[in-house]
Write a protein that holds these residues in place. Structure first.
Motif, mmCIF file in Angstrom:
data_model
loop_
_atom_site.group_PDB
_atom_site.id
_atom_site.type_symbol
_atom_site.label_atom_id
_atom_site.label_comp_id
_atom_site.label_asym_id
_atom_site.label_seq_id
_atom_site.Cartn_x
_atom_site.Cartn_y
_atom_site.Cartn_z
ATOM 1 N N ALA A 9 20.978 2.645 9.146
ATOM 2 C CA ALA A 9 20.302 1.741 8.219
ATOM 3 C C ALA A 9 21.115 0.457 8.121
ATOM 4 C CB ALA A 9 20.168 2.380 6.838
ATOM 5 N N VAL A 10 20.465 -0.670 8.367
ATOM 6 C CA VAL A 10 21.130 -1.981 8.301
ATOM 7 C C VAL A 10 20.572 -2.709 7.079
ATOM 8 C CG1 VAL A 10 21.588 -4.149 9.477
ATOM 9 C CG2 VAL A 10 21.397 -2.033 10.806
ATOM 10 N N LEU A 11 21.413 -2.922 6.094
ATOM 11 C CA LEU A 11 20.993 -3.480 4.810
ATOM 12 C C LEU A 11 21.609 -4.855 4.587
ATOM 13 C CD1 LEU A 11 21.661 -0.325 2.574
ATOM 14 C CD2 LEU A 11 19.651 -0.818 3.957
ATOM 15 N N ASP A 12 20.765 -5.811 4.220
ATOM 16 C CA ASP A 12 21.250 -7.122 3.800
ATOM 17 C C ASP A 12 22.027 -6.969 2.487
ATOM 18 O OD1 ASP A 12 21.326 -10.026 3.449
ATOM 19 O OD2 ASP A 12 19.748 -9.705 1.961
ATOM 20 N N MET A 13 22.817 -7.981 2.173
ATOM 21 C CA MET A 13 23.585 -7.938 0.925
ATOM 22 C C MET A 13 22.871 -8.725 -0.184
ATOM 23 S SD MET A 13 27.564 -7.874 2.272
ATOM 24 C CE MET A 13 28.208 -7.485 0.650
ATOM 25 N N ALA A 14 23.110 -10.048 -0.312
ATOM 26 C CA ALA A 14 22.566 -10.814 -1.439
ATOM 27 C C ALA A 14 21.042 -10.738 -1.478
ATOM 28 C CB ALA A 14 23.013 -12.260 -1.362
ATOM 29 N N GLY A 15 20.517 -10.270 -2.603
ATOM 30 C CA GLY A 15 19.075 -10.173 -2.796
ATOM 31 C C GLY A 15 18.501 -8.821 -2.418
ATOM 32 N N THR A 16 19.277 -8.023 -1.673
ATOM 33 C CA THR A 16 18.799 -6.721 -1.204
ATOM 34 C C THR A 16 19.605 -5.580 -1.811
ATOM 35 O OG1 THR A 16 18.047 -7.672 0.892
ATOM 36 C CG2 THR A 16 18.414 -5.291 0.849
ATOM 37 N N ALA A 98 20.383 -2.413 -8.930
ATOM 38 C CA ALA A 98 20.342 -1.058 -9.477
ATOM 39 C C ALA A 98 20.042 -0.026 -8.399
ATOM 40 C CB ALA A 98 19.283 -0.980 -10.576
ATOM 41 N N GLY A 99 20.928 0.936 -8.285
ATOM 42 C CA GLY A 99 20.732 2.035 -7.353
ATOM 43 C C GLY A 99 21.257 1.791 -5.956
ATOM 44 N N ALA A 100 21.806 0.606 -5.680
ATOM 45 C CA ALA A 100 22.225 0.290 -4.313
ATOM 46 C C ALA A 100 23.357 1.199 -3.833
ATOM 47 C CB ALA A 100 22.651 -1.173 -4.214
ATOM 48 N N SER A 216 9.832 -1.709 -3.313
ATOM 49 C CA SER A 216 10.165 -2.409 -4.554
ATOM 50 C C SER A 216 11.651 -2.671 -4.680
ATOM 51 C CB SER A 216 9.677 -1.597 -5.760
ATOM 52 O OG SER A 216 10.309 -0.321 -5.787
ATOM 53 N N SER A 217 12.469 -1.835 -4.032
ATOM 54 C CA SER A 217 13.916 -1.980 -4.148
ATOM 55 C C SER A 217 14.598 -1.146 -3.078
ATOM 56 C CB SER A 217 14.391 -1.507 -5.528
ATOM 57 O OG SER A 217 14.274 -0.092 -5.622
ATOM 58 N N VAL A 218 15.919 -1.273 -3.019
ATOM 59 C CA VAL A 218 16.709 -0.489 -2.070
ATOM 60 C C VAL A 218 16.574 1.003 -2.349
ATOM 61 C CG1 VAL A 218 18.812 -0.699 -3.475
ATOM 62 C CG2 VAL A 218 18.997 -0.247 -1.016
ATOM 63 N N THR A 219 16.363 1.380 -3.593
ATOM 64 C CA THR A 219 16.192 2.798 -3.926
ATOM 65 C C THR A 219 14.957 3.371 -3.250
ATOM 66 O OG1 THR A 219 17.315 2.528 -6.056
ATOM 67 C CG2 THR A 219 15.897 4.444 -5.797
ATOM 68 N N ASP A 223 14.421 6.365 -0.410
ATOM 69 C CA ASP A 223 13.418 7.432 -0.475
ATOM 70 C C ASP A 223 12.622 7.497 0.834
ATOM 71 O OD1 ASP A 223 14.244 7.895 -3.078
ATOM 72 O OD2 ASP A 223 12.587 6.765 -3.977
ATOM 73 N N LEU A 224 12.266 6.327 1.370
ATOM 74 C CA LEU A 224 11.491 6.253 2.610
ATOM 75 C C LEU A 224 12.239 6.919 3.762
ATOM 76 C CD1 LEU A 224 9.107 5.004 4.290
ATOM 77 C CD2 LEU A 224 10.557 2.965 4.534
ATOM 78 N N LEU A 225 13.556 6.705 3.819
ATOM 79 C CA LEU A 225 14.343 7.219 4.943
ATOM 80 C C LEU A 225 14.748 8.676 4.786
ATOM 81 C CD1 LEU A 225 14.367 4.231 5.677
ATOM 82 C CD2 LEU A 225 16.801 4.440 6.189
ATOM 83 N N THR A 226 14.755 9.187 3.559
ATOM 84 C CA THR A 226 15.271 10.536 3.341
ATOM 85 C C THR A 226 14.221 11.500 2.811
ATOM 86 O OG1 THR A 226 16.028 9.953 1.100
ATOM 87 C CG2 THR A 226 17.609 9.697 2.916
ATOM 88 N N HIS A 227 12.951 11.104 2.831
ATOM 89 C CA HIS A 227 11.895 11.967 2.299
ATOM 90 C C HIS A 227 11.784 13.268 3.099
ATOM 91 C CE1 HIS A 227 9.763 9.966 5.629
ATOM 92 N NE2 HIS A 227 8.963 11.014 5.640
#
Length: 227
Positions: A9-16, A98-100, A216-219, A223-227
């Motif tokens: 998983a490649v996640l952006d920082m600011a804003g993500t 929140a939740g990152a 809606s958010s990183v959380t 969920d999408l990746l670990t369902h």
């Protein structure tokens, strides 16, 4: 995704994954002064809009465009931006979305490696990680360099793929809050290229750039990746 398993998983920082409460635009004002851009008026407004439109790109590239390719002015603007942003971060101006942190930990526990990416310089990246206490949160953190182009190019994603020894680009999932994040993910060939609504660009812009998913958010991404 066929029978492939998501492995990175490649996640952006600011804003993500990081909420910086408008610090980018605050730092932009310091940068415009250093570059000799007027503090008010049409030129300033055009420059501000360009910064908004190019969110996610390497900041030095943005300032080169704003100064018409004048490298000295671009470097002065970039240094002022980085100093202003870094000082604000050190003063507590950046917090996790929140939740990152919990989501990053959940992904790694599920066997998915995590790379963070940013359009900031390596020095500002490190200030941000230090301020958040995130120095060990991910498997890798990538910033643009002379060898690695920033967004919208796919270099940071592909750098993470190679460094973390992922076998197939389709085993990569990307998350970002800007059209440039999405474009880089599409260009890299990632299996999932998701846009999050916690940052700079809206649903329309993210879909237009080619997002395969909107969350809606990183959380929700977790969920999408670990369902």
């Amino acid at each position: 995704m066929s029978d492939l398993t998501l492995r990175l998983a490649v996640l952006d920082m600011a804003g993500t994954t990081v909420a910086d409460d408008g610090l980018v635009m605050h730092a932009f004002e310091a940068a415009t002064a250093a570059a000799g851009i007027p503090a008010t008026g049409p030129e300033h407004d055009r420059a501000r809009q360009y910064v908004l439109d190019t969110m996610g790109q390497s900041k030095i590239v943005v300032f080169r465009a704003l100064t018409g390719g004048d490298e000295d002015r671009a470097q002065q603007a970039n240094a002022a931006f980085e100093n202003a942003y870094g000082a604000a971060v050190a003063d507590g101006g950046a917090t996790e979305i929140a939740g990152a942190a919990e989501t990053i930990g959940r992904l790694r526990r599920a066997g998915i490696k995590v790379a963070l990416t940013t359009g900031f310089s390596a020095a500002t990246r490190d200030r941000l990680l230090n301020a958040l206490g995130w120095n060990d949160i991910a498997d890798l953190v990538v910033a643009p360099s002379t060898q690695v182009r920033g967004r919208p190019y796919p270099d940071m994603i592909l750098t993470a793929l190679m460094a973390l020894q992922i076998d197939d680009v389709r085993e990569v999932a990307v998350l970002g809050d800007t059209a440039n994040d999405i474009t880089s993910g599409v260009r890299a060939g990632a299996g999932i290229v998701a846009g999050t609504l916690t940052g700079a660009h809206d649903d329309t812009a993210l879909r237009a750039a080619g997002a395969t998913h909107i969350v809606s958010s990183v959380t929700e991404f977790g969920d999408l990746l670990t369902h």
